[in-house]
Design a protein around this motif. Structure first.
Motif, PDB file in Angstrom:
ATOM      1  N   GLU A  27       0.921  -1.120   0.141  1.00 44.13           N
ATOM      2  CA  GLU A  27       0.014  -0.072  -0.096  1.00 44.13           C
ATOM      3  C   GLU A  27       0.830   1.318   0.039  1.00 44.13           C
ATOM      4  N   ARG A  28       1.812   1.267   0.756  1.00 47.44           N
ATOM      5  CA  ARG A  28       2.755   2.424   1.010  1.00 47.44           C
ATOM      6  C   ARG A  28       3.532   2.940  -0.193  1.00 47.44           C
ATOM      7  N   LEU A  29       3.888   1.737  -0.847  1.00 45.01           N
ATOM      8  CA  LEU A  29       4.707   1.707  -2.270  1.00 45.01           C
ATOM      9  C   LEU A  29       4.045   1.766  -3.046  1.00 45.01           C
ATOM     10  N   GLY A  30       2.848   1.293  -3.505  1.00 43.55           N
ATOM     11  CA  GLY A  30       2.057   1.387  -4.528  1.00 43.55           C
ATOM     12  C   GLY A  30       2.478   0.176  -5.457  1.00 43.55           C
ATOM     13  N   CYS A  31       2.825  -0.920  -4.832  1.00 39.77           N
ATOM     14  CA  CYS A  31       2.962  -2.171  -5.567  1.00 39.77           C
ATOM     15  C   CYS A  31       1.925  -3.186  -5.483  1.00 39.77           C
ATOM     16  N   VAL A  32       1.897  -4.035  -6.110  1.00 41.02           N
ATOM     17  CA  VAL A  32       0.807  -5.275  -6.073  1.00 41.02           C
ATOM     18  C   VAL A  32       1.449  -6.416  -5.112  1.00 41.02           C
ATOM     19  N   TYR A  33       0.583  -6.696  -4.113  1.00 37.66           N
ATOM     20  CA  TYR A  33       1.109  -7.793  -3.118  1.00 37.66           C
ATOM     21  C   TYR A  33       0.702  -9.143  -3.612  1.00 37.66           C
ATOM     22  N   VAL A  34       1.631  -9.977  -3.712  1.00 40.59           N
ATOM     23  CA  VAL A  34       1.229 -11.358  -4.218  1.00 40.59           C
ATOM     24  C   VAL A  34       1.737 -12.163  -2.871  1.00 40.59           C
ATOM     25  N   ASP A  35       0.669 -12.641  -2.439  1.00 38.12           N
ATOM     26  CA  ASP A  35       0.507 -13.918  -1.370  1.00 38.12           C
ATOM     27  C   ASP A  35       0.780 -15.295  -2.039  1.00 38.12           C
ATOM     28  N   THR A  36       2.187 -15.792  -2.042  1.00 33.70           N
ATOM     29  CA  THR A  36       2.148 -17.047  -2.992  1.00 33.70           C
ATOM     30  C   THR A  36       1.764 -18.301  -2.173  1.00 33.70           C
ATOM     31  N   GLY A  37       1.817 -18.094  -0.877  1.00 33.81           N
ATOM     32  CA  GLY A  37       1.164 -19.162   0.148  1.00 33.81           C
ATOM     33  C   GLY A  37      -0.292 -19.463  -0.527  1.00 33.81           C
ATOM     34  N   ALA A  38      -1.005 -18.711  -0.744  1.00 30.95           N
ATOM     35  CA  ALA A  38      -2.379 -18.630  -0.816  1.00 30.95           C
ATOM     36  C   ALA A  38      -2.456 -19.385  -2.527  1.00 30.95           C
ATOM     37  N   ILE A  39      -1.717 -19.299  -3.140  1.00 34.45           N
ATOM     38  CA  ILE A  39      -1.388 -20.314  -4.521  1.00 34.45           C
ATOM     39  C   ILE A  39      -1.192 -21.650  -4.066  1.00 34.45           C
ATOM     40  N   TYR A  40      -0.350 -22.030  -3.055  1.00 36.33           N
ATOM     41  CA  TYR A  40      -0.144 -23.430  -2.727  1.00 36.33           C
ATOM     42  C   TYR A  40      -1.304 -23.815  -1.865  1.00 36.33           C
ATOM     43  N   ARG A  41      -1.895 -22.916  -1.145  1.00 36.57           N
ATOM     44  CA  ARG A  41      -3.157 -23.466  -0.432  1.00 36.57           C
ATOM     45  C   ARG A  41      -4.245 -23.899  -1.322  1.00 36.57           C
ATOM     46  N   THR A  42      -4.190 -23.043  -2.583  1.00 36.34           N
ATOM     47  CA  THR A  42      -5.510 -23.291  -3.442  1.00 36.34           C
ATOM     48  C   THR A  42      -5.324 -24.860  -4.174  1.00 36.34           C
ATOM     49  N   VAL A  43      -3.877 -25.205  -4.302  1.00 38.08           N
ATOM     50  CA  VAL A  43      -3.824 -26.432  -4.981  1.00 38.08           C
ATOM     51  C   VAL A  43      -3.902 -27.534  -3.769  1.00 38.08           C
ATOM     52  N   GLY A  44      -3.497 -27.199  -2.539  1.00 40.60           N
ATOM     53  CA  GLY A  44      -3.910 -28.216  -1.437  1.00 40.60           C
ATOM     54  C   GLY A  44      -5.432 -28.365  -1.288  1.00 40.60           C
ATOM     55  N   LEU A  45      -6.257 -27.196  -1.389  1.00 40.96           N
ATOM     56  CA  LEU A  45      -7.619 -27.377  -1.560  1.00 40.96           C
ATOM     57  C   LEU A  45      -8.142 -28.169  -2.663  1.00 40.96           C
ATOM     58  N   TYR A  46      -7.690 -28.104  -3.676  1.00 43.98           N
ATOM     59  CA  TYR A  46      -8.160 -28.843  -4.912  1.00 43.98           C
ATOM     60  C   TYR A  46      -7.731 -30.215  -4.737  1.00 43.98           C
ATOM     61  N   VAL A  47      -6.493 -30.539  -4.182  1.00 41.55           N
ATOM     62  CA  VAL A  47      -6.383 -31.929  -3.943  1.00 41.55           C
ATOM     63  C   VAL A  47      -7.183 -32.743  -2.873  1.00 41.55           C
ATOM     64  N   ARG A  48      -7.428 -31.818  -1.980  1.00 44.86           N
ATOM     65  CA  ARG A  48      -8.291 -32.298  -1.001  1.00 44.86           C
ATOM     66  C   ARG A  48      -9.646 -32.625  -1.233  1.00 44.86           C
ATOM     67  N   ARG A  49     -10.246 -31.733  -2.078  1.00 43.79           N
ATOM     68  CA  ARG A  49     -11.571 -31.989  -2.608  1.00 43.79           C
ATOM     69  C   ARG A  49     -11.512 -33.185  -3.701  1.00 43.79           C
ATOM     70  N   ARG A  50     -10.506 -33.299  -4.269  1.00 54.05           N
ATOM     71  CA  ARG A  50     -10.571 -34.664  -5.260  1.00 54.05           C
ATOM     72  C   ARG A  50     -10.238 -35.856  -4.396  1.00 54.05           C
ATOM     73  N   GLU A  51     -10.041 -35.782  -3.284  1.00 49.16           N
ATOM     74  CA  GLU A  51      -9.576 -36.827  -2.253  1.00 49.16           C
ATOM     75  C   GLU A  51      -8.386 -37.625  -2.674  1.00 49.16           C
ATOM     76  N   VAL A  52      -7.253 -36.747  -3.064  1.00 44.28           N
ATOM     77  CA  VAL A  52      -6.032 -37.214  -3.429  1.00 44.28           C
ATOM     78  C   VAL A  52      -5.208 -36.961  -2.280  1.00 44.28           C
ATOM     79  N   SER A  53      -4.330 -37.967  -1.954  1.00 40.17           N
ATOM     80  CA  SER A  53      -3.377 -37.824  -0.832  1.00 40.17           C
ATOM     81  C   SER A  53      -2.477 -36.579  -1.461  1.00 40.17           C
ATOM     82  N   PRO A  54      -2.067 -35.578  -0.505  1.00 39.37           N
ATOM     83  CA  PRO A  54      -1.111 -34.517  -0.867  1.00 39.37           C
ATOM     84  C   PRO A  54       0.370 -34.833  -1.218  1.00 39.37           C
ATOM     85  N   SER A  55       0.693 -36.324  -0.475  1.00 39.09           N
ATOM     86  CA  SER A  55       1.953 -36.804  -0.719  1.00 39.09           C
ATOM     87  C   SER A  55       2.077 -37.535  -1.872  1.00 39.09           C
ATOM     88  N   ASP A  56       1.077 -38.026  -2.638  1.00 37.99           N
ATOM     89  CA  ASP A  56       1.194 -38.931  -3.685  1.00 37.99           C
ATOM     90  C   ASP A  56       1.356 -38.252  -4.951  1.00 37.99           C
TER      91      ASP A  56
END
Ligand code: DC
Length: 226
Positions: A27-56
């Motif tokens: 906000e202070r610097l006028g940049c775009v903030y990119v939360d990359t953890g949220a991107i990995y979390r989205t993959v995690g959620l998809y894997v969970r919903r498709r009932e796949v083991s996240p370590s497979d």
């Protein structure tokens, strides 16, 4: 000619204050903030919903082509979409922290997400936070900060954040989860959590939010105006 884009990489373990501070800095610097953890979390959620083991690894790799991840900024906040569905509000739970950490150790997942993160930094001036931004995603970032804090202090902050949202985990549970996730994120073979050689480390254990923000602004100013 294109204006020069600035990139600021912020890495560190969970609960160090990365996302709160990066958001304010953006906000202070006028940049775009990119939360990359949220991107990995989205993959995690998809894997969970498709009932796949996240370590497979093989099963997750087979699933990835059917997942289209996108991100948008609504009222200044990053929203995450999985195949067009806004999944943002499902991502910041202790269960998704563990799923995200597990899928993020898979080389196929990291390869799947790498280019889209780099492409954001080519298009916009960004402050990107994660675990491998300064080391792998943006090795040429203008500023690299490794944000850390004492383990119990990080757990306390996470616990307060969860409690505010109605979470009922005890402090001890949050601390145990945090230790497990730090150990997994730091010891994985690909892109482990690590400070880049040219990163400035900032320990926020004794600093409140405003003091942390000022310290980060001083680091950024020092690097950008040298
Ligand atoms: O920052 P976070 O807690 O939302 O991240 C969730 C998990 O995603 C974290 O445990 C490790 C993984 N992650 C990663 O491997 N690389 C990143 N750049 C960001 C997150």
């Amino acid at each position: 000619m294109d204006e020069k884009k600035i990139s600021i990489a912020i890495d560190g373990p969970g609960g160090a204050g990365k996302s709160t501070l990066a958001k304010k800095l953006a906000e202070r610097l006028g940049c775009v903030y990119v939360d990359t953890g949220a991107i990995y979390r989205t993959v995690g959620l998809y894997v969970r919903r498709r009932e796949v083991s996240p370590s497979d690894a093989e099963a997750v790799e087979r699933l990835l082509p059917s997942l289209d991840i996108s991100l948008a900024y609504v009222d200044g906040k990053q929203r995450m979409y999985a195949n067009g569905e806004d999944v943002t509000d499902f991502l910041r739970t202790p269960e998704m922290s563990m799923y995200a950490s597990a899928v993020s150790a898979l080389p196929c997942v990291r390869a799947f997400l790498l280019e889209s993160q780099r492409s954001l930094a080519r298009r916009y001036s960004v402050i990107m936070d994660g675990r491998d931004i300064g080391t792998v995603v943006l090795p040429d970032a203008d500023v690299k900060i490794f944000l850390t804090a004492d383990e119990r202090e990080r757990a306390r902050r996470r616990w307060l954040e969860l409690r505010e949202k109605g979470g009922e985990d005890t402090f001890e549970q949050v601390l145990a989860d945090l230790k497990k996730r730090d150990a997994a994120d730091s010891s994985r073979a690909v892109a482990p959590l690590a400070a880049a050689e040219d990163a400035v480390t900032l320990d926020t254990t004794e600093l409140d939010l405003d003091e942390s923000l000022e310290a980060m602004l001083a680091i950024i100013d020092g690097k950008l105006n040298k």
